[in-house]
Design a protein around this motif. Sequence first.
Motif, short mmCIF file in Angstrom:
data_model
loop_
_atom_site.label_atom_id
_atom_site.label_comp_id
_atom_site.label_asym_id
_atom_site.label_seq_id
_atom_site.Cartn_x
_atom_site.Cartn_y
_atom_site.Cartn_z
N LEU A 303 0.57 -0.75 -0.38
CA LEU A 303 -0.55 -0.18 -0.05
C LEU A 303 0.59 1.45 -0.27
CD1 LEU A 303 -3.14 -1.12 2.16
CD2 LEU A 303 -3.04 -0.34 0.04
N GLY A 304 2.02 0.67 0.87
CA GLY A 304 2.87 2.56 0.68
C GLY A 304 3.53 2.97 -0.63
N LEU A 306 2.79 1.63 -3.06
CA LEU A 306 1.47 1.97 -4.50
C LEU A 306 1.12 3.53 -4.18
CD1 LEU A 306 -0.92 -0.79 -4.93
CD2 LEU A 306 0.40 -0.16 -6.47
N VAL A 307 0.70 4.29 -2.85
CA VAL A 307 0.49 5.55 -2.75
C VAL A 307 1.34 6.01 -3.26
CG1 VAL A 307 -0.32 7.11 -0.26
CG2 VAL A 307 -1.33 4.84 -0.18
N VAL A 308 2.56 5.67 -2.95
CA VAL A 308 3.62 7.43 -3.42
C VAL A 308 3.96 7.20 -4.66
CG1 VAL A 308 6.37 7.11 -2.98
CG2 VAL A 308 5.31 6.67 -0.66
N VAL A 310 1.48 6.49 -7.68
CA VAL A 310 0.30 7.59 -8.34
C VAL A 310 0.82 8.68 -7.94
CG1 VAL A 310 -1.61 6.90 -8.09
CG2 VAL A 310 -0.77 4.75 -8.07
N SER A 311 0.83 8.67 -6.33
CA SER A 311 0.86 10.19 -6.12
C SER A 311 1.70 11.44 -6.63
CB SER A 311 1.05 9.96 -4.36
OG SER A 311 0.08 9.79 -3.31
#
Length: 416
Positions: A303-304, A306-308, A310-311
């Motif tokens: 999750l970490g 992917l968040v980084v 994609v953002s």
Amino acid sequence: MEVTPLVWGLTIAAIGGLLLFDFVFHVRKAHVPTLREAAIWSGLYVGLALLFGVGVLVLGGAQAGSEYFAGYVTEKALSVDNLFVFLIIMTSFRVPREDQQKVLLFGIVFSLIARTGFIFLGAALINSFAWVFYLFGLILLITAGNMLKPEGEESHSADNVIIRLARKVFHTAPHYDGDKLFTVHGGKRAMTPMLLVMVAIGGTDVLFALDSIPAIFGLTQSTFIVFTATAFSLLGLRQLFFLIDGLLDRLIYLSYGLAAILGFIGVKLILHALHENTVPFINDGEPVPVVEISTGLSLSVILGVLVVTVSASLLSPAGRAQNAIANARRHAASYLDSEYTADPAERERIFRLLLTERDQIVALGPKYRQKVRDEPALIALLERARDSHDAAAARGEAAPTGAPKILDRDDGPATA
């Protein structure tokens, strides 16, 4: 996690029912889904996947629930990356916009069948040979390394060996005949491009399965969880394609994030293989005392990352520029291709999207405007689209825009 044959049967029946519902109520009649339709149904399928995960968590325990969610998130992220390849294939074959849903649904069904076969094969190998974890880990590490290599659309060309062979062996028609797989061309029965694009999609699905199945087996060895997480990641993929169609090229760092995730899971698999080691030439066939990575930590890392990534992609000016330029190229080509769509409203929608991409390129500043000017073929394509629209407006077939060139020489603000 023990799963009874009844639960297996009900789960498979439910997934098959959702695919049948998708075909009967959405895909059978060719149409271009609206953004609202794609958003609603994409959200519904994600909601069903999360609800199923909650059921696994409640009935199977925290470990099983964590494994399901880790597997689902990983497979969903990989499926988004696969959508980019699907887009390239459908663009290469000039699939009419109205028929793209049917191609995508076929790809989803074929992918689910192929991956189910790989899942049961993988489960059988794992249960019989502990060294398979070494193999799966090595596959993921190699895949992660390959994802870091720069590649363009040519690396995913739809003109592969299978397609070239099919065109040589079978009589093929140069044009679509609605959504028919066969038609009559030159007085003979011939394959349409619709069948060829389905073959291309099916072939790439097999390659995707070779990467994704080892990845999810690195997170759980439960065949039921592997199957359901994979199936729910594929359900709703068709709607997601139309929902994020215009954003796919913007995710410029997604491949780096996926490479990191696959590399992480590859290391996790090798550590697990060492912990369960039976290979004679490694520690004399005895287990190696190594630290194993927990499912909770795996989920957090996935999750970490992917968040980084994609953002960072969404906030990057380079990502916005790449997305706008790629979309402008596709929209201009689609607008000029009379076979792509015969619907005047759809053609007008495409041209409006082209104007939106133009405005985004202009707003990004001189650096990215110059990037477009450095591609004379792209400029020529955009100008032909504008001239074609102006001619249609003069005939009363399109709304007048008074659109200037895609990028004015004075770099002034764009007007519609």
